[in-house]
Design a protein around this motif. Structure first.
Motif, PDB file in Angstrom:
ATOM      1  N   PHE A  45      14.227 -13.601 -16.731  1.00 22.48           N
ATOM      2  CA  PHE A  45      15.438 -13.870 -15.958  1.00 22.48           C
ATOM      3  C   PHE A  45      15.974 -12.567 -15.365  1.00 22.48           C
ATOM      4  O   PHE A  45      16.523 -12.570 -14.264  1.00 22.48           O
ATOM      5  N   ALA A  46      15.770 -11.457 -16.058  1.00 23.67           N
ATOM      6  CA  ALA A  46      16.228 -10.144 -15.578  1.00 23.67           C
ATOM      7  C   ALA A  46      15.535  -9.755 -14.271  1.00 23.67           C
ATOM      8  O   ALA A  46      16.098  -8.990 -13.486  1.00 23.67           O
ATOM      9  N   LYS A  47      14.348 -10.265 -14.020  1.00 28.50           N
ATOM     10  CA  LYS A  47      13.641  -9.971 -12.769  1.00 28.50           C
ATOM     11  C   LYS A  47      14.042 -10.940 -11.663  1.00 28.50           C
ATOM     12  O   LYS A  47      13.992 -10.599 -10.492  1.00 28.50           O
ATOM     13  N   ILE A  48      14.418 -12.135 -12.032  1.00 29.09           N
ATOM     14  CA  ILE A  48      14.783 -13.141 -11.038  1.00 29.09           C
ATOM     15  C   ILE A  48      16.229 -12.986 -10.579  1.00 29.09           C
ATOM     16  O   ILE A  48      16.539 -13.161  -9.407  1.00 29.09           O
ATOM     17  N   TYR A  49      17.111 -12.606 -11.489  1.00 30.83           N
ATOM     18  CA  TYR A  49      18.534 -12.470 -11.152  1.00 30.83           C
ATOM     19  C   TYR A  49      18.766 -11.532  -9.955  1.00 30.83           C
ATOM     20  O   TYR A  49      19.493 -11.901  -9.026  1.00 30.83           O
ATOM     21  N   PRO A  50      18.136 -10.325  -9.927  1.00 35.01           N
ATOM     22  CA  PRO A  50      18.351  -9.459  -8.756  1.00 35.01           C
ATOM     23  C   PRO A  50      17.866 -10.080  -7.444  1.00 35.01           C
ATOM     24  O   PRO A  50      18.424  -9.794  -6.380  1.00 35.01           O
ATOM     25  N   LEU A  51      16.869 -10.932  -7.510  1.00 38.97           N
ATOM     26  CA  LEU A  51      16.400 -11.617  -6.307  1.00 38.97           C
ATOM     27  C   LEU A  51      17.454 -12.604  -5.807  1.00 38.97           C
ATOM     28  O   LEU A  51      17.665 -12.736  -4.598  1.00 38.97           O
ATOM     29  N   TYR A 105      26.740 -20.766 -20.067  1.00 39.06           N
ATOM     30  CA  TYR A 105      26.875 -19.378 -20.529  1.00 39.06           C
ATOM     31  C   TYR A 105      28.102 -18.740 -19.897  1.00 39.06           C
ATOM     32  O   TYR A 105      28.444 -19.039 -18.755  1.00 39.06           O
ATOM     33  N   ASP A 106      28.729 -17.812 -20.632  1.00 36.24           N
ATOM     34  CA  ASP A 106      29.782 -17.017 -20.024  1.00 36.24           C
ATOM     35  C   ASP A 106      29.147 -15.735 -19.461  1.00 36.24           C
ATOM     36  O   ASP A 106      27.946 -15.500 -19.649  1.00 36.24           O
ATOM     37  N   ALA A 107      29.947 -14.916 -18.785  1.00 34.62           N
ATOM     38  CA  ALA A 107      29.427 -13.702 -18.147  1.00 34.62           C
ATOM     39  C   ALA A 107      28.774 -12.760 -19.153  1.00 34.62           C
ATOM     40  O   ALA A 107      27.732 -12.157 -18.873  1.00 34.62           O
ATOM     41  N   THR A 108      29.355 -12.641 -20.334  1.00 34.48           N
ATOM     42  CA  THR A 108      28.804 -11.762 -21.373  1.00 34.48           C
ATOM     43  C   THR A 108      27.440 -12.249 -21.826  1.00 34.48           C
ATOM     44  O   THR A 108      26.508 -11.451 -22.002  1.00 34.48           O
ATOM     45  N   THR A 109      27.299 -13.539 -22.007  1.00 26.94           N
ATOM     46  CA  THR A 109      26.020 -14.107 -22.441  1.00 26.94           C
ATOM     47  C   THR A 109      24.952 -13.931 -21.372  1.00 26.94           C
ATOM     48  O   THR A 109      23.802 -13.596 -21.682  1.00 26.94           O
ATOM     49  N   ILE A 110      25.323 -14.149 -20.116  1.00 29.11           N
ATOM     50  CA  ILE A 110      24.363 -13.953 -19.026  1.00 29.11           C
ATOM     51  C   ILE A 110      23.870 -12.516 -19.016  1.00 29.11           C
ATOM     52  O   ILE A 110      22.663 -12.255 -18.940  1.00 29.11           O
ATOM     53  N   GLN A 111      24.796 -11.566 -19.126  1.00 26.72           N
ATOM     54  CA  GLN A 111      24.404 -10.158 -19.143  1.00 26.72           C
ATOM     55  C   GLN A 111      23.531  -9.849 -20.355  1.00 26.72           C
ATOM     56  O   GLN A 111      22.567  -9.098 -20.263  1.00 26.72           O
ATOM     57  N   SER A 112      23.836 -10.444 -21.482  1.00 26.96           N
ATOM     58  CA  SER A 112      23.039 -10.263 -22.691  1.00 26.96           C
ATOM     59  C   SER A 112      21.618 -10.775 -22.483  1.00 26.96           C
ATOM     60  O   SER A 112      20.649 -10.133 -22.902  1.00 26.96           O
ATOM     61  N   LYS A 113      21.478 -11.921 -21.838  1.00 25.66           N
ATOM     62  CA  LYS A 113      20.152 -12.481 -21.548  1.00 25.66           C
ATOM     63  C   LYS A 113      19.367 -11.543 -20.628  1.00 25.66           C
ATOM     64  O   LYS A 113      18.163 -11.356 -20.802  1.00 25.66           O
ATOM     65  N   ILE A 114      20.060 -10.948 -19.675  1.00 24.77           N
ATOM     66  CA  ILE A 114      19.414  -9.989 -18.772  1.00 24.77           C
ATOM     67  C   ILE A 114      18.986  -8.753 -19.557  1.00 24.77           C
ATOM     68  O   ILE A 114      17.851  -8.288 -19.444  1.00 24.77           O
ATOM     69  N   ASP A 115      19.890  -8.232 -20.377  1.00 25.47           N
ATOM     70  CA  ASP A 115      19.596  -7.020 -21.158  1.00 25.47           C
ATOM     71  C   ASP A 115      18.447  -7.241 -22.146  1.00 25.47           C
ATOM     72  O   ASP A 115      17.656  -6.337 -22.397  1.00 25.47           O
ATOM     73  N   GLN A 116      18.362  -8.445 -22.701  1.00 23.49           N
ATOM     74  CA  GLN A 116      17.308  -8.769 -23.671  1.00 23.49           C
ATOM     75  C   GLN A 116      15.994  -9.134 -22.997  1.00 23.49           C
ATOM     76  O   GLN A 116      14.998  -9.374 -23.680  1.00 23.49           O
ATOM     77  N   ASN A 152      13.162 -19.472 -22.479  1.00 23.61           N
ATOM     78  CA  ASN A 152      14.190 -19.241 -23.502  1.00 23.61           C
ATOM     79  C   ASN A 152      15.593 -19.231 -22.901  1.00 23.61           C
ATOM     80  O   ASN A 152      16.550 -19.642 -23.548  1.00 23.61           O
ATOM     81  N   PHE A 153      15.714 -18.766 -21.667  1.00 25.99           N
ATOM     82  CA  PHE A 153      17.008 -18.757 -20.991  1.00 25.99           C
ATOM     83  C   PHE A 153      17.560 -20.175 -20.889  1.00 25.99           C
ATOM     84  O   PHE A 153      18.721 -20.433 -21.227  1.00 25.99           O
ATOM     85  N   PHE A 154      16.722 -21.103 -20.445  1.00 27.65           N
ATOM     86  CA  PHE A 154      17.183 -22.472 -20.265  1.00 27.65           C
ATOM     87  C   PHE A 154      17.165 -23.282 -21.553  1.00 27.65           C
ATOM     88  O   PHE A 154      17.915 -24.241 -21.691  1.00 27.65           O
TER      89      PHE A 154
END
Length: 115
Positions: free
Chosen positions: A11-17, A42-53, A59-61
């Motif tokens: 998800f961290a690669k798709i989000y910037p797209l 998800y809240d903003a913190t959780t989304i960022q956590s998913k990106i960071d992880q 697993n995201f969905f």
């Protein structure tokens, strides 16, 4: 690309797209995040956590609480009608793609969020 390869994408690669797409069309990142929050629960913190992880799409969905009105998302994405996709995970991925497309096209947030 096979579904399993798509599911393993980060998800961290798709989000910037997604960010690039909406910024190119003059839309706001805050609206992109609102769409993701609405669809996934998800809240903003959780989304960022998913990106960071560096969580993959599967697993995201898998952990997401998909909004009950997500079934109202209809239309074509990548040549396929999202409401006809039988694979639940692929449908969730395409739901998000469709919402991002609608945002990029300037559709009103109330319509995007199926309010």
């Amino acid at each position: 690309m096979t579904n399993s390869r798509l599911y393993q994408m980060s998800f961290a690669k798709i989000y910037p797209l997604y960010v690039q797409k909406i910024e190119r069309k003059g839309q706001d990142i805050a609206d992109l995040n609102k769409i993701i929050e609405w669809l996934t629960g998800y809240d903003a913190t959780t989304i960022q956590s998913k990106i960071d992880q560096d969580v993959d799409l599967e697993n995201f969905f898998e952990a997401a609480m998909i909004h009950p009105n997500a079934q109202l998302i209809t239309g074509v994405i990548c040549g396929v009608r999202v409401e006809n996709i039988e694979d639940p995970l692929m449908q969730k991925i395409r739901y998000l793609d469709k919402l991002v497309d609608e945002l990029a096209k300037g559709k009103a947030m109330t319509k995007i969020l199926r309010s």
